[in-house]
Write a protein that holds these residues in place. Sequence first.
Motif, PDB file in Angstrom:
ATOM      1  N   ILE A 261       0.865  -1.181   0.000  1.00 42.67           N
ATOM      2  CA  ILE A 261       0.000   0.000   0.000  1.00 42.67           C
ATOM      3  C   ILE A 261       0.899   1.227   0.000  1.00 42.67           C
ATOM      4  O   ILE A 261       1.713   1.429   0.918  1.00 42.67           O
ATOM      5  N   GLY A 262       0.793   2.039  -1.033  1.00 44.13           N
ATOM      6  CA  GLY A 262       1.619   3.230  -1.142  1.00 44.13           C
ATOM      7  C   GLY A 262       1.080   4.381  -0.316  1.00 44.13           C
ATOM      8  O   GLY A 262       0.046   4.271   0.356  1.00 44.13           O
ATOM      9  N   HIS A 267       2.000  13.630  -3.441  1.00 42.53           N
ATOM     10  CA  HIS A 267       1.311  14.010  -4.676  1.00 42.53           C
ATOM     11  C   HIS A 267       0.119  14.908  -4.380  1.00 42.53           C
ATOM     12  O   HIS A 267      -0.113  15.914  -5.067  1.00 42.53           O
ATOM     13  N   ASP A 268      -0.645  14.548  -3.351  1.00 44.91           N
ATOM     14  CA  ASP A 268      -1.820  15.359  -3.018  1.00 44.91           C
ATOM     15  C   ASP A 268      -1.415  16.767  -2.578  1.00 44.91           C
ATOM     16  O   ASP A 268      -2.075  17.753  -2.934  1.00 44.91           O
ATOM     17  N   ILE A 269      -0.341  16.873  -1.821  1.00 39.42           N
ATOM     18  CA  ILE A 269       0.133  18.192  -1.396  1.00 39.42           C
ATOM     19  C   ILE A 269       0.622  18.989  -2.595  1.00 39.42           C
ATOM     20  O   ILE A 269       0.322  20.182  -2.743  1.00 39.42           O
ATOM     21  N   GLY A 369      -2.498  10.500   2.821  1.00 36.23           N
ATOM     22  CA  GLY A 369      -1.428   9.534   2.978  1.00 36.23           C
ATOM     23  C   GLY A 369      -1.830   8.259   3.684  1.00 36.23           C
ATOM     24  O   GLY A 369      -2.903   8.166   4.301  1.00 36.23           O
ATOM     25  N   ASN A 370      -0.933   7.292   3.602  1.00 38.93           N
ATOM     26  CA  ASN A 370      -1.104   5.995   4.252  1.00 38.93           C
ATOM     27  C   ASN A 370       0.093   5.634   5.130  1.00 38.93           C
ATOM     28  O   ASN A 370      -0.073   5.005   6.170  1.00 38.93           O
ATOM     29  N   LYS A 373      -0.669   9.190   8.390  1.00 36.18           N
ATOM     30  CA  LYS A 373      -1.865   9.978   8.103  1.00 36.18           C
ATOM     31  C   LYS A 373      -1.602  11.438   8.471  1.00 36.18           C
ATOM     32  O   LYS A 373      -1.154  11.745   9.579  1.00 36.18           O
ATOM     33  N   LEU A 374      -1.895  12.331   7.520  1.00 32.42           N
ATOM     34  CA  LEU A 374      -1.605  13.752   7.700  1.00 32.42           C
ATOM     35  C   LEU A 374      -2.895  14.550   7.752  1.00 32.42           C
ATOM     36  O   LEU A 374      -3.711  14.483   6.834  1.00 32.42           O
ATOM     37  N   ASN A 375      -3.055  15.340   8.819  1.00 38.72           N
ATOM     38  CA  ASN A 375      -4.196  16.242   8.896  1.00 38.72           C
ATOM     39  C   ASN A 375      -3.796  17.627   8.410  1.00 38.72           C
ATOM     40  O   ASN A 375      -2.673  17.842   7.929  1.00 38.72           O
ATOM     41  N   GLU A 376      -4.696  18.571   8.525  1.00 37.63           N
ATOM     42  CA  GLU A 376      -4.443  19.922   8.003  1.00 37.63           C
ATOM     43  C   GLU A 376      -3.193  20.538   8.614  1.00 37.63           C
ATOM     44  O   GLU A 376      -2.376  21.150   7.914  1.00 37.63           O
TER      45      GLU A 376
END
Length: 387
Positions: A261-262, A267-269, A369-370, A373-376
């Motif tokens: 699991i990546g 990428h989202d940031i 993320g996995n 896990k990153l919050n705001e």
Amino acid sequence: MQDFTFQNSTKLVFGKEAENTVGKETVKYGRKVLLHYGGGSIKKSGLYDRVVESLRKEEVEVFELGGVKPNPRVDLVREGISICKENEIELILAVGGGSVIDSAKAIAAGAKYDGDVWDFFTGKAEINDCLPIGTVLTIPAAGSETSGATVITNEDGWYKRATGHDLMRPKFSHLNPVLTYTLPEYQTACGITDMIAHILERYFTNEKNVELTDRLCEATLKTIINNAHTVLKEPTNYAARAEIMLAGTIAHNDSLSTGRIGDWASHDIEHEISGIYDIAHGAGLAIVFPAWMKYVYKHDVNRFAQFAHRVWGVEIDLNNLEKTALAGIQKMEEFFTSIGMPITLNEADITEEHIDEMAQKGTERGPLGNFVKLNEEDVRQILQLAR
């Protein structure tokens, strides 16, 4: 290792003059084609003429839509969907890099949907059908030529969002390394960074007992790194261009994802950065990834030390794995700098003005993320580290 099902049905036609057979592949899916491309470079190089000639030899009727920009826009996608529906298009042929192919994928899905295509990118709808897609790749970077993913930008709010489905994997992709000879150095370097990032997103996993795919990731990374400076110094070096081109495809065709699991937070940031500032995706990833690594490396210092040793040749200090891990991150930053990439927001002339906005927008649908896990607040701190 996770249980998995893997299937990638994209046919690769790789080598010199590969594009000359595109017509023979196209007619397997239909004779009414939307030819999708970016600016005028494919016409100046003669690629456009070769592709059109190959299509017409097979009596394919060609409709056209050019004008794809980097960070492709949803408005052009909507225009392409209208062309497809009005003319009963049977296949979309994307000639270009990742932006063109991503735009083609969105058109292909939207052409089989009664609502607005943006619904796929906000989670309001799922992809259930899709026109077939073919590609002629001109920029090794995004790996979109074999992936089932697409990323589109909506100028209404400057949202850059991704969606994906196996139905969007191209039916065929033609890869000719010669087509990359004339790429500017910066574009080549951005592509190299993009493919490295695709591998890193898969490499940093919490899954145990994934030695085989660890080694495959490391080998692909080292192949890219070993050939990067050659293609920048010798742009017509076919062997090096071929290695880079194939590595970009392997980096994102999901074979390196099997059993693991990546992460994908970086990428989202980055999508928030390029969504607002419209910078090259690869350049944004060169900024985000080192900052993300510095923020999360203590979560699994052993994996980061392994990365430092196997990929960058850092000697492992068994008494201080943290030192080894940080040395690997530094080596990666030095590499990005050596190929002309920015590694801070300041180098890209990006101020802290929109940091809060990017952190909020990036996490409005939940943590990122996995691996961690990153919050705001986490995203805000990573963006501050990236300054």
